[in-house]
Write a protein that holds these residues in place. Structure first.
Motif, PDB file in Angstrom:
ATOM      1  N   ARG A  34       1.340  -1.761   0.094  1.00  0.00           N
ATOM      2  CA  ARG A  34       0.436  -0.285  -0.041  1.00  0.00           C
ATOM      3  C   ARG A  34       0.939   1.391  -0.131  1.00  0.00           C
ATOM      4  NH1 ARG A  34      -3.205  -2.984   3.629  1.00  0.00           N
ATOM      5  NH2 ARG A  34      -2.207  -2.052   5.864  1.00  0.00           N
ATOM      6  N   ALA A  35       1.816   1.292   0.792  1.00  0.00           N
ATOM      7  CA  ALA A  35       3.007   2.652   0.626  1.00  0.00           C
ATOM      8  C   ALA A  35       2.804   2.103  -0.611  1.00  0.00           C
ATOM      9  CB  ALA A  35       3.920   2.451   1.463  1.00  0.00           C
ATOM     10  N   ILE A  36       4.007   1.570  -1.664  1.00  0.00           N
ATOM     11  CA  ILE A  36       4.828   1.801  -2.319  1.00  0.00           C
ATOM     12  C   ILE A  36       3.661   2.575  -3.888  1.00  0.00           C
ATOM     13  CG2 ILE A  36       6.005   0.830  -4.744  1.00  0.00           C
ATOM     14  CD1 ILE A  36       7.033   1.253  -2.042  1.00  0.00           C
ATOM     15  N   ARG A  37       2.014   1.555  -3.621  1.00  0.00           N
ATOM     16  CA  ARG A  37       0.899   2.455  -4.816  1.00  0.00           C
ATOM     17  C   ARG A  37       1.023   3.513  -3.657  1.00  0.00           C
ATOM     18  NH1 ARG A  37      -0.894  -2.639  -3.484  1.00  0.00           N
ATOM     19  NH2 ARG A  37      -2.054  -1.971  -2.362  1.00  0.00           N
ATOM     20  N   GLN A  38       1.233   4.285  -2.703  1.00  0.00           N
ATOM     21  CA  GLN A  38       0.236   5.681  -2.445  1.00  0.00           C
ATOM     22  C   GLN A  38       1.600   6.192  -3.131  1.00  0.00           C
ATOM     23  OE1 GLN A  38       0.013   5.522   1.983  1.00  0.00           O
ATOM     24  NE2 GLN A  38       0.781   8.271   1.430  1.00  0.00           N
ATOM     25  N   LEU A  39       2.491   6.071  -2.534  1.00  0.00           N
ATOM     26  CA  LEU A  39       4.123   7.148  -2.957  1.00  0.00           C
ATOM     27  C   LEU A  39       3.484   6.904  -4.757  1.00  0.00           C
ATOM     28  CD1 LEU A  39       7.119   8.010  -2.241  1.00  0.00           C
ATOM     29  CD2 LEU A  39       8.068   6.188  -3.140  1.00  0.00           C
ATOM     30  N   GLU A  40       3.335   6.117  -5.801  1.00  0.00           N
ATOM     31  CA  GLU A  40       3.350   6.061  -7.021  1.00  0.00           C
ATOM     32  C   GLU A  40       2.266   7.145  -7.589  1.00  0.00           C
ATOM     33  OE1 GLU A  40       4.812   1.738  -9.592  1.00  0.00           O
ATOM     34  OE2 GLU A  40       2.906   1.810  -7.847  1.00  0.00           O
ATOM     35  N   ARG A  41       1.111   6.979  -6.553  1.00  0.00           N
ATOM     36  CA  ARG A  41       0.534   8.227  -6.604  1.00  0.00           C
ATOM     37  C   ARG A  41       0.297   8.914  -7.060  1.00  0.00           C
ATOM     38  NH1 ARG A  41      -3.358   4.139  -4.534  1.00  0.00           N
ATOM     39  NH2 ARG A  41      -3.596   4.853  -2.538  1.00  0.00           N
ATOM     40  N   ARG A  42       1.195   9.668  -5.682  1.00  0.00           N
ATOM     41  CA  ARG A  42       1.792  10.897  -5.230  1.00  0.00           C
ATOM     42  C   ARG A  42       2.453  11.456  -6.143  1.00  0.00           C
ATOM     43  NH1 ARG A  42       4.339  11.350  -0.135  1.00  0.00           N
ATOM     44  NH2 ARG A  42       1.937  11.187   0.977  1.00  0.00           N
ATOM     45  N   LEU A  43       3.876  11.059  -7.188  1.00  0.00           N
ATOM     46  CA  LEU A  43       3.947  11.019  -7.624  1.00  0.00           C
ATOM     47  C   LEU A  43       3.640  10.956  -9.276  1.00  0.00           C
ATOM     48  CD1 LEU A  43       7.327   9.859  -5.680  1.00  0.00           C
ATOM     49  CD2 LEU A  43       6.881  11.710  -6.467  1.00  0.00           C
ATOM     50  N   GLY A  44       3.151  10.270  -9.165  1.00  0.00           N
ATOM     51  CA  GLY A  44       2.470  10.342 -10.324  1.00  0.00           C
ATOM     52  C   GLY A  44       2.578   9.774 -11.560  1.00  0.00           C
ATOM     53  N   VAL A  45       3.497   8.818 -10.889  1.00  0.00           N
ATOM     54  CA  VAL A  45       4.429   7.720 -12.074  1.00  0.00           C
ATOM     55  C   VAL A  45       4.538   6.350 -11.963  1.00  0.00           C
ATOM     56  CG1 VAL A  45       5.917   9.397 -12.843  1.00  0.00           C
ATOM     57  CG2 VAL A  45       6.617   8.198 -10.684  1.00  0.00           C
ATOM     58  N   THR A  46       4.804   5.626 -12.590  1.00  0.00           N
ATOM     59  CA  THR A  46       4.876   3.925 -11.848  1.00  0.00           C
ATOM     60  C   THR A  46       6.979   3.581 -11.682  1.00  0.00           C
ATOM     61  OG1 THR A  46       2.990   3.795 -14.349  1.00  0.00           O
ATOM     62  CG2 THR A  46       4.911   1.782 -13.230  1.00  0.00           C
ATOM     63  N   LEU A  47       6.519   3.054 -10.267  1.00  0.00           N
ATOM     64  CA  LEU A  47       8.111   3.129  -9.889  1.00  0.00           C
ATOM     65  C   LEU A  47       8.722   2.032  -9.632  1.00  0.00           C
ATOM     66  CD1 LEU A  47       7.696   5.121  -7.075  1.00  0.00           C
ATOM     67  CD2 LEU A  47       9.062   5.636  -8.690  1.00  0.00           C
TER      68      LEU A  47
END
Length: 282
Positions: A34-47
């Motif tokens: 969940r934390a990684i998905r939240q980080l991706e949403r915040r940055l607007g990119v797929t990591l």
């Protein structure tokens, strides 16, 4: 971004496996995902590109891994330096000096003796490390000052003072047929049968490919050379600490080694300034 999110991402990016990363971090896998998905949403990119079996870094993820490591190193360094500054304010201004094990031993001994003779000299803890580790330990705040050796160590971003310059020698087992030569060249070393140069671990702990033995520390290297299993190219000052079962021959075309004392440019430590002054007076 939060520091916690960066630590989570770096763990996943290095492990490329959510289960192993969660185990390394000491948390359950669902909150990590969940934390990684939240980080991706915040940055607007797929990591991370995820499938049922694999996890791979995207181009954006590779950039964040590199930048994230640097950011976390800076945070950790700030933590360590702040704690040491607090100790200094209470009258315990100790210094940590890092140097490669077995390198510049005579110079280091003279430096420590000269500084200890100064009025009000602080305690100096000496941290011995493997080749290439001094720079990282100085950058991440685990050391206040380092002895580095150009051209092998990078001094980029540090303030430095040059202390000495010397040639290099090849270290061989005593009695080897080449020890009677007045000098050698690097091509002679590369052609030595049965005495390959050693392989040191990289920053990630893995060893490069090659014929030489894997070595972890200076003592192990010296023992392998004495046993006739390896050779090594070292600064000529190594001669002062060799046992009878080792010999050296000067190398004509090896690059000169310059020993420098290096420290972070933002340091405001009086104890460090006095140590550097003692070094430049030697």
């Amino acid at each position: 971004m939060e520091t916690r999110e960066l630590r989570y991402f770096v763990a996943v990016a290095e492990e490329l496996h959510f289960g192993r990363a969660a185990l390394r971090l000491g948390i359950a896998q669902p909150p990590l995902s969940r934390a990684i998905r939240q980080l991706e949403r915040r940055l607007g990119v797929t990591l991370l590109d995820r499938t049922n079996r694999t996890v791979a870094l995207t181009e954006a993820g590779s950039v964040l891994l590199r930048e994230g490591r640097a950011a976390l190193d800076a945070v950790d360094a700030a933590d360590r330096r702040t704690r040491r500054a607090a100790l200094a304010a209470t009258g315990q201004p100790g210094l940590v000096l890092v140097t490669k094990a077995g390198a510049s031993s005579e110079l280091l001994s003279k430096l420590l003796d000269a500084y200890a003779a100064e009025p009000g000299a602080a305690a100096v803890d000496v941290l011995l490390c493997r080749p290439g580790e001094q720079e990282r330990l100085l950058r991440d705040g685990r050391a206040d000052v380092a002895l580095l050796h150009r051209p092998f160590d990078s001094t980029t971003g540090f303030d430095t003072e040059e202390l000495s310059t010397e040639g290099q020698v090849v270290l061989l087992p005593a009695g080897h047929f080449l020890t009677g030569r007045a000098h050698l060249r690097m091509a002679d070393i590369n052609a030595l049968p049965g005495l390959p140069l050693p392989r040191w671990p990289g920053p990630d702990g893995t060893y490069p490919e090659g014929p030489g033995p894997e070595v972890r520390d200076h003592a192990q290297l010296l023992q392998l050379i004495a046993l006739g299993r390896a050779s090594a190219v070292l600064p000529e000052s190594c001669r002062t600490q060799l046992s009878h079962d080792l010999a050296t021959v000067p190398l004509l075309d090896a690059p000169a080694v310059t020993t420098v004392i290096a420290w972070p440019p933002h340091s405001r430590s009086r104890a460090l300034a006095e140590l550097i002054q003692a070094a430049t007076r030697l």
